[in-house]
Design a protein around this motif. Structure first.
Motif, PDB file in Angstrom:
ATOM      1  N   VAL A 183      -1.295  -4.620   8.430  1.00 25.36           N
ATOM      2  CA  VAL A 183      -1.215  -3.505   7.789  1.00 25.36           C
ATOM      3  C   VAL A 183      -2.130  -2.336   8.596  1.00 25.36           C
ATOM      4  N   LEU A 193       4.873   1.156   8.172  1.00 29.58           N
ATOM      5  CA  LEU A 193       3.839   1.104   6.806  1.00 29.58           C
ATOM      6  C   LEU A 193       4.734   1.306   5.611  1.00 29.58           C
ATOM      7  N   LEU A 196       6.200  -2.007   4.754  1.00 27.68           N
ATOM      8  CA  LEU A 196       4.864  -2.915   4.101  1.00 27.68           C
ATOM      9  C   LEU A 196       4.808  -2.554   2.673  1.00 27.68           C
TER      10      LEU A 196
END
Length: 256
Positions: A183, A193, A196
């Motif tokens: 992350v 990002l 995720l």
């Protein structure tokens, strides 16, 4: 018959992250190796954090990662050399504590306004989760320190700034740390990002429609451990020292 109850054993151990960039301009301006050694109200700012931990009555062993001064050392159980990266420091600090069965409080060393009673309150209110991250409402920050400059995020539940400490189950560090590294590595790459977090969650975050509960669920799924937010009214938790104005504020508060 003796009904005296034995003293309660502290439920927590602590890792204090006191490392930093030796090229930090704030540290250089005050002629110290890292900013956590800058004097505030006559003592290194890290010393105020260590005292808050000790005086809270909730913390047993303390590992300190980074350089120290002689007046800090009596408050530290284990010293660890700065590993050069935040997550490496975290991992080294938790390992140095050993397997004691206690949960771990991880704190940066640059929140000198933290008071023992605030820390005690936060720890007593902490939910039982693998990872707990305290957050502070904007109005609480501004009420405690008028004019303070922080980074705030708007969600449906309010406007918050993140804390500079978190709570964890040391037995699960090895499980969520690799995902946390992923992350952090993606934080400056928007496409990674977004992949995720998920586009729907990211859209809600950007438009202020995300709830704390949804964010907890998403972080738990990403890190593969139960994660919770803890809303605390204690502005000191979310007020670290990054610039001269912050030092001036801390000096005034601590001398008062």
């Amino acid at each position: 018959m003796n009904l005296t109850r034995p003293p309660t054993r502290p439920q927590w151990n602590a890792v204090v992250l006191g490392g930093g960039d030796p090229n930090d301009p704030l540290a250089a301006a005050h002629h110290v190796h890292v900013k956590t050694l800058i004097p505030v109200a006559g003592h290194p700012m890290a010393l105020h954090v260590l005292r808050a931990l000790r005086d809270s009555g909730r913390v047993g062993r303390i590992t300190y990662v980074g350089p120290t001064t002689p007046d800090m050392d009596p408050l530290i159980d284990v010293r660890v050399t700065d590993q050069g990266q935040l997550l490496r420091n975290l991992e080294a600090g938790v390992q140095a504590l050993g397997d004691t069965g206690a949960r771990v409080l991880v704190s940066t060393a640059d929140i000198p306004m933290l008071r023992p009673e605030e820390l005690r309150d936060l720890l007593d209110e902490a939910p039982d989760a693998a990872l707990v991250y305290p957050v502070v409402r904007r109005q609480d920050c501004e009420a405690a320190y008028p004019g303070v400059q922080r980074t705030f995020v708007k969600v449906r539940d309010g406007i918050f700034t993140g804390g500079n400490l978190f709570l964890l189950d040391p037995g699960l560090v090895g499980k969520f740390l690799p995902r946390l590294r992923e992350v952090l590595a993606a934080r400056k790459a928007p496409l990674k990002l977004a992949a995720l977090i998920g586009p729907s969650v990211l859209l809600k975050l950007l438009t202020g429609r995300l709830t704390v509960k949804t964010l907890e669920e998403k972080v738990s799924a990403i890190l593969q451990v139960p994660a919770r937010a803890l809303i605390t009214p204690h502005a000191s938790v979310g007020t670290d020292i990054d610039k001269e104005d912050d030092l001036t504020l801390a000096e005034r508060i601590l001398r008062a």
